[in-house]
Design a protein around this motif. Structure first.
Motif, PDB file in Angstrom:
ATOM      1  N   ASP A  75       0.982  -1.356  -0.082  1.00 23.84           N
ATOM      2  CA  ASP A  75       0.036   0.073  -0.158  1.00 23.84           C
ATOM      3  C   ASP A  75       0.890   1.302   0.095  1.00 23.84           C
ATOM      4  O   ASP A  75       0.618   2.155  -0.818  1.00 23.84           O
ATOM      5  CB  ASP A  75      -0.989   0.008   1.127  1.00 23.84           C
ATOM      6  N   ASP A  76       1.943   1.303   0.860  1.00 20.65           N
ATOM      7  CA  ASP A  76       2.837   2.472   0.865  1.00 20.65           C
ATOM      8  C   ASP A  76       3.578   2.531  -0.391  1.00 20.65           C
ATOM      9  O   ASP A  76       3.487   3.667  -0.735  1.00 20.65           O
ATOM     10  CB  ASP A  76       3.515   2.186   2.106  1.00 20.65           C
ATOM     11  N   LEU A  77       4.074   1.391  -1.111  1.00 23.04           N
ATOM     12  CA  LEU A  77       4.577   1.482  -2.325  1.00 23.04           C
ATOM     13  C   LEU A  77       3.819   2.091  -3.356  1.00 23.04           C
ATOM     14  O   LEU A  77       4.300   2.974  -3.889  1.00 23.04           O
ATOM     15  CB  LEU A  77       5.138   0.130  -2.971  1.00 23.04           C
ATOM     16  N   VAL A  78       2.692   1.667  -3.389  1.00 21.85           N
ATOM     17  CA  VAL A  78       1.786   1.856  -4.357  1.00 21.85           C
ATOM     18  C   VAL A  78       1.302   3.651  -4.339  1.00 21.85           C
ATOM     19  O   VAL A  78       1.292   4.293  -5.319  1.00 21.85           O
ATOM     20  CB  VAL A  78       0.438   1.129  -4.491  1.00 21.85           C
ATOM     21  N   ALA A  79       1.107   3.952  -3.017  1.00 21.72           N
ATOM     22  CA  ALA A  79       0.681   5.438  -2.768  1.00 21.72           C
ATOM     23  C   ALA A  79       1.846   6.136  -2.898  1.00 21.72           C
ATOM     24  O   ALA A  79       1.816   7.385  -3.666  1.00 21.72           O
ATOM     25  CB  ALA A  79       0.456   5.568  -1.229  1.00 21.72           C
ATOM     26  N   ARG A  80       3.138   5.777  -2.733  1.00 20.07           N
ATOM     27  CA  ARG A  80       4.441   6.580  -2.902  1.00 20.07           C
ATOM     28  C   ARG A  80       4.931   6.778  -4.429  1.00 20.07           C
ATOM     29  O   ARG A  80       5.542   7.612  -4.939  1.00 20.07           O
ATOM     30  CB  ARG A  80       5.464   6.382  -2.062  1.00 20.07           C
ATOM     31  N   CYS A  81       4.597   5.546  -5.147  1.00 27.78           N
ATOM     32  CA  CYS A  81       4.994   5.520  -6.535  1.00 27.78           C
ATOM     33  C   CYS A  81       3.780   5.867  -7.617  1.00 27.78           C
ATOM     34  O   CYS A  81       4.207   5.881  -8.866  1.00 27.78           O
ATOM     35  CB  CYS A  81       5.408   4.075  -6.923  1.00 27.78           C
TER      36      CYS A  81
END
Length: 86
Positions: A75-81
């Motif tokens: 979730d964090d990766l998707v949100a930040r990328c």
């Protein structure tokens, strides 16, 4: 090894790839590429390509494995990328 023909990357895909690479490099910190790649079950060359933005559209499973090895949530990766709205 045969190479698949790919359509040229859009600027957005390239930018997302660079952002993903930067995020993974930051999360890796002082750990070696080989160590993180081994923990994720991918080759160090694959990790190097993703970190340098030369593989800007890696397979989901590859990203998920690296996220797990680095303690990042998908979730964090998707949100930040994800693309930043203009």
């Amino acid at each position: 090894m045969g190479r698949m023909v790919r359509t040229p990357l859009t600027p957005e895909e390239r930018e997302r790839g660079e952002r993903l690479g930067l995020l993974l490099r930051e999360a890796r910190g002082g750990r070696s590429m080989a160590e993180v790649a081994a923990a994720a079950g991918v080759s160090a060359e694959t990790l190097r390509k993703i970190e340098t933005g030369r593989a800007p559209t890696p397979a989901f499973f590859t990203v998920a494995a690296l996220a797990g090895a680095l303690g990042l949530s998908m979730d964090d990766l998707v949100a930040r990328c994800a693309l930043v709205p203009v």
